[in-house]
Enzyme design. Sequence first.
Site, mmCIF file in Angstrom:
data_model
loop_
_atom_site.group_PDB
_atom_site.id
_atom_site.type_symbol
_atom_site.label_atom_id
_atom_site.label_comp_id
_atom_site.label_asym_id
_atom_site.label_seq_id
_atom_site.Cartn_x
_atom_site.Cartn_y
_atom_site.Cartn_z
ATOM 1 C CG ASP A 110 -5.377 2.432 0.778
ATOM 2 O OD1 ASP A 110 -6.287 1.601 0.650
ATOM 3 O OD2 ASP A 110 -4.277 2.156 1.296
ATOM 4 C CG MET A 166 -11.547 3.011 1.704
ATOM 5 S SD MET A 166 -10.195 2.909 2.892
ATOM 6 C CE MET A 166 -8.799 3.049 1.768
ATOM 7 C CG MET A 198 -8.688 7.037 2.062
ATOM 8 S SD MET A 198 -7.883 7.034 3.695
ATOM 9 C CE MET A 198 -7.000 5.477 3.627
ATOM 10 C CG ASP A 224 -6.318 -2.707 3.164
ATOM 11 O OD1 ASP A 224 -5.340 -2.430 3.885
ATOM 12 O OD2 ASP A 224 -6.811 -1.895 2.359
ATOM 13 C CG HIS A 261 -3.890 -1.550 -1.739
ATOM 14 N ND1 HIS A 261 -4.904 -2.384 -2.146
ATOM 15 C CD2 HIS A 261 -4.430 -0.748 -0.788
ATOM 16 C CE1 HIS A 261 -6.008 -2.117 -1.474
ATOM 17 N NE2 HIS A 261 -5.746 -1.121 -0.647
ATOM 18 C CB SER A 269 -0.914 0.015 1.221
ATOM 19 O OG SER A 269 -1.583 1.258 1.312
ATOM 20 C CG MET A 324 -11.856 -2.648 4.988
ATOM 21 S SD MET A 324 -10.275 -2.205 4.211
ATOM 22 C CE MET A 324 -9.488 -1.245 5.509
ATOM 23 C CG HIS A 333 -9.520 -0.052 -0.801
ATOM 24 N ND1 HIS A 333 -9.017 -0.265 0.470
ATOM 25 C CD2 HIS A 333 -10.874 -0.075 -0.657
ATOM 26 C CE1 HIS A 333 -9.996 -0.404 1.325
ATOM 27 N NE2 HIS A 333 -11.142 -0.291 0.662
#
Length: 223
Positions: free
Chosen positions: A34, A67, A36, A174, A32, A8, A136, A65
Amino acid sequence: MAAQISPSILSADFARLADEAAAVADSADWLHVDVMDNHFVPNLTLGLPVVESLRRAAALPLDCHLMIAEPDRFAPDYAEAGAGSVTIHAEASRAPVRTLRAIRAAGARAGLALNPGTPVDGVADLLGEVDMLLLMTVEPGFGGQSFLDMVLPKIRRARELVRKSGLDVWLQVDGGVAESTIERCAEAGADVFVAGSAVYGADDPGAAVRHLRELAEGAARGE
């Protein structure tokens, strides 16, 4: 399936993302990312422009991913930008089947993520629409959190549901994945592992990835 490791970049140096991606290019399977939005989770990270730039600079496929509060609106854009995998949250999507199919239609693998408190049985009927189920193992929003052991039974239940379905669905975990936790996750049935600080907090990120893979594959074999 052999264990896959997805470092990540949330734990990487954002000023050196291309270099950080290169540091694991020969050892990891995915990178990965993330995303957000400070709405679905209480943090703001990077978005589509950075993903587009990183896709051009990184040798590894991107595992995005999302979020975010409006995955149905934005998820296909990440697939069209070249992400190899795009994961949305079941808690945020209002039209998961349509969105998952749109991700696949755009050429990416479709993933569905569940927060620690979301039961996996509630999405059993969606397994045929996904390529990967992400559980998660911390509350989403920030890196460096401690692994939640309460999710281990859910990993086992998810593996049971996938096995019964007969579908080729990857099971990703994760959050808090490190030397001390990855074996438990693999024993429970996970086969794709997101690791942030355990990789980018190491002196040699590539070596850290290789070690985590060895631990996961040994645990999956019962060693």
